[in-house]
Enzyme design. Structure first.
Site, PDB file in Angstrom:
ATOM      1  CB  ALA A 137      -0.587  -0.031   1.147  1.00 23.14           C
ATOM      2  CE1 TYR A 138       6.516   5.169   1.913  1.00 21.51           C
ATOM      3  CE2 TYR A 138       7.551   3.405   1.108  1.00 21.51           C
ATOM      4  CZ  TYR A 138       7.473   4.623   2.233  1.00 21.51           C
ATOM      5  OH  TYR A 138       8.434   5.674   2.073  1.00 21.51           O
ATOM      6  CB  CYS A 139       4.892   0.361  -3.197  1.00 23.46           C
ATOM      7  SG  CYS A 139       6.438   0.124  -2.025  1.00 23.46           S
TER       8      CYS A 139
END
Length: 219
Positions: A125-127
């Protein structure tokens, strides 16, 4: 130059404030809590209390700036949902505020290889959130620079880095990331560029200037 830094109490930002002030810039730090004001002042920046997640319009907090820096992040321990609300949505809110106030310069601290989501659900999700924020910035019409550091460490900076449109995954100290960012306001030719950043062998000033002449860096 008047520079507003979102995520102004973060580990990179707190290293960056004194470097910019030494170069004669006025630095304003967007922070979430009044408890962080003294830390920010001690680093040479002017604290501006603003919880970016709680505001749809950030324009009043950046009024008068020449450049904004997005150094905010949901941070370790946060879930996937906050990767979207901070790492993507707050970055986009800052773009809208800059556009509304006629601020041209926008420097994004992204991360290496975010276009290749990996790891667990939260890191993926961060990426994805960072990649979408980067894409939005490229489409924004602002004079952007996107810096994509490798794995961040708290080791002392070496003053030497590698900068390229594409690098293998590596690591870099937060000291050296801040030192690279501090060079950017003085080098207009990095506008419209995205580059990866890891530890290396080239002195920081030379590395930034060399990339200045690398047409492969244009995106």
């Amino acid at each position: 130059m008047d520079i507003v830094i979102a995520g102004g109490h973060g580990k990179i930002a707190m290293r960056l404030h004194p470097l910019l002030v030494e170069r004669g810039h006025r630095v304003r730090a967007l922070i979430r809590s009044p408890d962080q004001e003294n830390d920010v002042r001690s680093a040479g920046a002017e604290p501006v209390v603003c919880d970016m997640e709680m505001h749809d319009d950030l324009s009043e907090h950046v009024d008068g700036a020449d450049m904004v820096v997005f150094a905010a992040g949901a941070g370790p321990g946060s879930g996937a949902a906050r990767k979207w609300t901070v790492d993507r949505d707050c970055a986009i809110k800052l773009m809208r505020a800059a556009t509304k106030k006629g601020i041209r310069g926008y420097l994004m601290i992204s991360a290496i290889n975010v276009e290749e989501p990996r790891g667990n659900e939260v890191f993926q999700a961060y990426c994805k959130a960072k990649a979408e924020a980067d894409y939005s910035l490229k489409q924004s019409g602002l004079d952007y620079t996107i810096i994509r550091p490798g794995r961040l460490t708290d080791e002392p900076g070496t003053g030497r880095v590698s900068i390229s449109p594409r690098l293998p995954r590596g690591s870099i100290s937060r000291d050296d990331v801040a030192a690279v960012i501090a060079e950017i306001p003085d080098i207009p030719a990095v506008i419209g560029r995205q580059f990866d950043l890891t530890s290396g062998d080239v002195p920081i000033r030379d590395a930034v200037m060399y990339f200045d002449g690398d047409e492969q860096g244009r995106v």
